[in-house]
Scaffold this motif. Structure first.
Motif, short mmCIF file in Angstrom:
data_model
loop_
_atom_site.label_atom_id
_atom_site.label_comp_id
_atom_site.label_asym_id
_atom_site.label_seq_id
_atom_site.Cartn_x
_atom_site.Cartn_y
_atom_site.Cartn_z
N LYS A 186 -7.51 -3.34 1.34
CA LYS A 186 -8.02 -4.59 0.80
C LYS A 186 -7.30 -4.99 -0.47
O LYS A 186 -7.19 -6.17 -0.78
N ASP A 187 -6.81 -3.98 -1.24
CA ASP A 187 -6.12 -4.28 -2.49
C ASP A 187 -4.62 -4.46 -2.27
O ASP A 187 -3.84 -4.38 -3.21
N SER A 188 -4.23 -4.68 -1.00
CA SER A 188 -2.82 -4.91 -0.61
C SER A 188 -1.99 -3.63 -0.63
O SER A 188 -0.78 -3.69 -0.41
N GLY A 189 -2.61 -2.50 -0.88
CA GLY A 189 -1.91 -1.23 -0.79
C GLY A 189 -1.75 -0.81 0.66
O GLY A 189 -2.19 -1.50 1.59
N ILE A 190 -1.12 0.34 0.87
CA ILE A 190 -0.88 0.86 2.21
C ILE A 190 -1.62 2.17 2.39
O ILE A 190 -1.55 3.05 1.54
N ARG A 191 -2.34 2.29 3.51
CA ARG A 191 -3.00 3.54 3.85
C ARG A 191 -2.25 4.18 5.02
O ARG A 191 -2.32 3.69 6.15
N PRO A 192 -1.51 5.25 4.77
CA PRO A 192 -0.79 5.91 5.86
C PRO A 192 -1.71 6.82 6.66
O PRO A 192 -2.39 7.67 6.10
N ILE A 193 -1.75 6.62 7.96
CA ILE A 193 -2.56 7.44 8.85
C ILE A 193 -1.63 8.14 9.84
O ILE A 193 -0.80 7.49 10.47
N VAL A 194 -1.78 9.44 9.95
CA VAL A 194 -0.96 10.21 10.87
C VAL A 194 -1.81 10.62 12.06
O VAL A 194 -2.88 11.21 11.89
N VAL A 195 -1.35 10.31 13.26
CA VAL A 195 -2.01 10.76 14.47
C VAL A 195 -1.16 11.89 15.04
O VAL A 195 -0.06 11.67 15.54
#
Length: 274
Positions: free
Chosen positions: A81-90
């Motif tokens: 929401k704050d324009s940052g990036i959330r990296p998710i690893v599958v």
């Protein structure tokens, strides 16, 4: 030892739908469908083979030739929401299966994490944290002594956690899975860098816990629980990287220094007062 008889109730049977994002070759959904076919003999043989392979993984016996790929995964970037990036690893289906087994078997550790950490093997942990904070705020208004409430948010904590903390916590609390999590000579979960794929790009994962790892919440809690046992605040709660402290101002100030000094070794801590 892993045993998948009655697999519907096993870690394989409760894979989340995040598997739809993962590698195209061996999705968790394929495995779930294969173990529920009408031919029970074939399903049993598959469960036995999966159990045998999972046990090899949990013993940290995967050869280097395939370890970095098996313990890697696909990397997805989601906008915050704050324009940052959330990296998710599958991760691969087989790694997620092994990690879920390890997590499934480690439920007894919730007794060591409570009452501070309320995320691992704690049914209704979020509700308990909310009700605890609400009760403190309601009673604080009638207290004869000054009371303060402080919320701490460790920014990017999962991705920045020093893996030395993970290895130390695993050796102390999860010795049975130490080779699986931390074996350094061969690439396992966190003992050495793993390869993450983001489209055509290869990213070396060298710090933090993979968001999406079924064992991740437990490892994070174990790596950060040490100093929290000595907190003096009347209210002390944590839901992963979000902490809440409440009580006498001097106690809360001292506890803030304790948790802050720990968290700032790998993450920026944001404070909110109420």
């Amino acid at each position: 030892m892993a045993n998948f008889n009655g697999a519907r109730a096993t870690p394989l049977g409760i894979f989340s739908k995040v598997g739809s994002f993962q590698e195209k070759r061996l999705k968790a959904q394929y495995l779930k469908e294969l173990i529920t076919v009408k031919n029970q003999e074939l399903a049993k043989k598959l469960c036995e083979s999966l159990a045998a392979f999972a046990n090899i993984m949990l013993q940290g016996a995967i050869p280097q030739e395939i370890a970095d790929k098996l313990h890697g995964g696909n990397l997805f970037a989601f906008r915050k929401k704050d324009s940052g990036i959330r990296p998710i690893v599958v991760g691969t289906s087989l790694r997620r299966l092994a990690s879920r087994i390890a997590s499934f078997r480690s439920g007894h550790l919730n007794n060591e994490l409570r009452p501070f950490h309320l995320v691992f093997a704690t049914k209704g942990g979020v509700e308990a944290a909310v009700h605890g904070a609400r009760y403190f705020l309601e009673t604080a208004t009638t207290s004869d002594k000054p009371q303060v409430f402080l919320k701490l948010d460790a920014k990017n904590a999962f991705n920045s956690l020093d893996r030395n903390y993970i290895m130390k916590a695993t050796a102390e609390h999860l010795p049975a899975y130490n080779k699986y999590v931390c074996r350094v000579a061969v690439t396992q979960c966190y003992g050495a860098p793993t390869i993450l794929m983001h489209g055509k790009y290869r990213v070396s994962s060298q710090a933090g816990i993979q968001q999406g790892d079924p064992l991740g919440p437990l490892l994070y809690c174990l790596a950060t629980i040490g100093p929290h046992k000595y907190l003096r605040s009347k209210l002390k709660e944590s839901f992963l990287n979000d902490d809440a402290l409440g009580g006498d101002p001097d106690d809360v100030f001292d506890d803030r220094s304790t948790t802050g000094s720990l968290r700032t070794t790998w993450a920026h801590v944001k404070y909110r007062k109420m």
